[in-house]
Scaffold this motif. Structure first.
Motif, PDB file in Angstrom:
ATOM      1  N   GLU A   1       1.137   6.798  14.841  1.00 42.94           N
ATOM      2  CA  GLU A   1       2.130   7.792  14.436  1.00 42.94           C
ATOM      3  C   GLU A   1       1.996   8.119  12.947  1.00 42.94           C
ATOM      4  O   GLU A   1       2.100   9.286  12.543  1.00 42.94           O
ATOM      5  CB  GLU A   1       3.539   7.273  14.732  1.00 42.94           C
ATOM      6  N   LEU A   2       1.773   7.086  12.132  1.00 48.86           N
ATOM      7  CA  LEU A   2       1.599   7.302  10.699  1.00 48.86           C
ATOM      8  C   LEU A   2       0.381   8.180  10.427  1.00 48.86           C
ATOM      9  O   LEU A   2       0.444   9.112   9.603  1.00 48.86           O
ATOM     10  CB  LEU A   2       1.435   5.954   9.992  1.00 48.86           C
ATOM     11  N   LYS A   3      -0.722   7.912  11.113  1.00 52.32           N
ATOM     12  CA  LYS A   3      -1.931   8.712  10.943  1.00 52.32           C
ATOM     13  C   LYS A   3      -1.669  10.168  11.293  1.00 52.32           C
ATOM     14  O   LYS A   3      -2.070  11.081  10.553  1.00 52.32           O
ATOM     15  CB  LYS A   3      -3.052   8.151  11.818  1.00 52.32           C
ATOM     16  N   THR A   4      -0.969  10.387  12.385  1.00 54.47           N
ATOM     17  CA  THR A   4      -0.638  11.756  12.804  1.00 54.47           C
ATOM     18  C   THR A   4       0.232  12.444  11.764  1.00 54.47           C
ATOM     19  O   THR A   4       0.017  13.620  11.419  1.00 54.47           O
ATOM     20  CB  THR A   4       0.083  11.739  14.161  1.00 54.47           C
ATOM     21  N   ASN A   5       1.208  11.723  11.230  1.00 58.29           N
ATOM     22  CA  ASN A   5       2.112  12.297  10.223  1.00 58.29           C
ATOM     23  C   ASN A   5       1.368  12.650   8.939  1.00 58.29           C
ATOM     24  O   ASN A   5       1.631  13.691   8.315  1.00 58.29           O
ATOM     25  CB  ASN A   5       3.247  11.326   9.917  1.00 58.29           C
TER      26      ASN A   5
ATOM     27  N   THR B   1       0.845  -1.187   0.000  1.00 57.19           N
ATOM     28  CA  THR B   1       0.000   0.000   0.000  1.00 57.19           C
ATOM     29  C   THR B   1       0.883   1.241   0.000  1.00 57.19           C
ATOM     30  O   THR B   1       1.869   1.320   0.748  1.00 57.19           O
ATOM     31  CB  THR B   1      -0.934   0.025   1.220  1.00 57.19           C
ATOM     32  N   ILE B   2       0.516   2.204  -0.841  1.00 57.11           N
ATOM     33  CA  ILE B   2       1.240   3.471  -0.944  1.00 57.11           C
ATOM     34  C   ILE B   2       0.353   4.564  -0.377  1.00 57.11           C
ATOM     35  O   ILE B   2      -0.771   4.769  -0.845  1.00 57.11           O
ATOM     36  CB  ILE B   2       1.600   3.786  -2.407  1.00 57.11           C
ATOM     37  N   VAL B   3       0.839   5.255   0.643  1.00 61.86           N
ATOM     38  CA  VAL B   3       0.077   6.337   1.263  1.00 61.86           C
ATOM     39  C   VAL B   3       0.879   7.630   1.186  1.00 61.86           C
ATOM     40  O   VAL B   3       2.085   7.619   0.952  1.00 61.86           O
ATOM     41  CB  VAL B   3      -0.276   6.015   2.732  1.00 61.86           C
ATOM     42  N   GLY B   4       0.191   8.728   1.409  1.00 61.59           N
ATOM     43  CA  GLY B   4       0.862  10.026   1.390  1.00 61.59           C
ATOM     44  C   GLY B   4      -0.150  11.136   1.190  1.00 61.59           C
ATOM     45  O   GLY B   4      -1.293  10.903   0.798  1.00 61.59           O
TER      46      GLY B   4
END
Length: 251
Positions: A235-239, A37-40
């Motif tokens: 942490e990923l969600k926050t970022n 999965t690619i997120v950003g």
């Protein structure tokens, strides 16, 4: 299976000189059966990365390999029979659903019986009803067109399946069905190869359930490339929220 080494992609300005960077120093590998999965944030380069892998665009610098063969040495038609991209808004190009599903197989020279078998199999797997087969895209909803586009990709039996927000327009039941079908496809080792999937997606709960690896793009660079079991999801969600907020403020 697929390898990217120090890929850079710059926008081209009107004078044909390199403009601002879209992707920077991108290096990673895709192995058989991978579900990545690619997120950003918006504009991070997610769709550009998929288009690059499908050769809808070419890197400004760097090297890409498929099965240890350099991309530039592989004819584009041959490459796209192995690496299929399903975009957010897919078109049937005036064809009926039946014609759209059969067309890529006709180009490969498959027999009528083989084409019918594959079209029937994937229509059944994705629960595409027979009454859709005679419809054109103007007779289908956005979600129905997307389901047909996914089926059209799967009939080709690609080595690598590239998905750009594939279930965005699907209702929860169809979305769950698609994810289950694709997951089983990556786990099937009975054929000559296991399909790998790279999926752009903004739903972290889906990414956590579906993927074995995650790529996090920030401003065109990979900030995270890790197995999902090692991801700190809070942490990923926050970022992601912070990065999107910054992008919105910059605009």
């Amino acid at each position: 299976m697929l390898k990217l080494e120090e890929i850079n992609l710059y926008a081209r300005l009107k004078n044909n000189s390199p403009g601002y960077p879209i992707l920077q120093d991108i290096s990673f590998q895709v192995l058989p059966g991978d579900r990545i999965t690619i997120v950003g944030h918006n504009g991070a380069g997610k769709t550009s990365l998929l288009r690059l892998i499908n050769r809808l665009s070419e890197p400004t610098s760097g090297k890409m390999y498929l099965e240890n063969e350099e991309y530039q040495q592989i004819p584009i038609i041959q490459l796209r029979r192995q690496i299929i991209l399903v975009q957010q808004e897919s078109k049937l190009l005036g064809m009926t659903v039946r014609e759209a599903l059969a067309y890529p197989l006709l180009l490969q020279g498959l027999s009528k019986s083989e084409i019918q078998e594959r079209v029937s199999y994937w229509s059944e797997q994705l629960q595409i009803p027979d009454e859709w087969l005679g419809h054109t895209e103007v007779q289908l909803s956005a979600g129905q067109k997307q389901l047909v586009a996914i089926a059209r990709a799967l009939v080709i039996q690609p080595k690598i399946l590239l998905l750009d927000e594939p279930i965005f327009t699907l209702d929860p039941g169809k979305a769950s069905l698609v994810i289950n079908v694709i997951t089983k496809l990556t786990q099937d080792s009975s054929g000559p190869f296991q399909t790998a999937v790279l999926m752009v997606n903004h739903q972290l709960d889906l990414a956590q359930e579906f993927s074995n690896r995650l790529l996090h793009l920030q401003q065109g660079k990979i900030s995270v490339n890790s197995p999902t079991s090692q991801i700190n999801w809070e942490e990923l969600k926050t970022n992601l929220i912070s990065a999107q907020k910054q992008v919105d403020e910059d605009w």
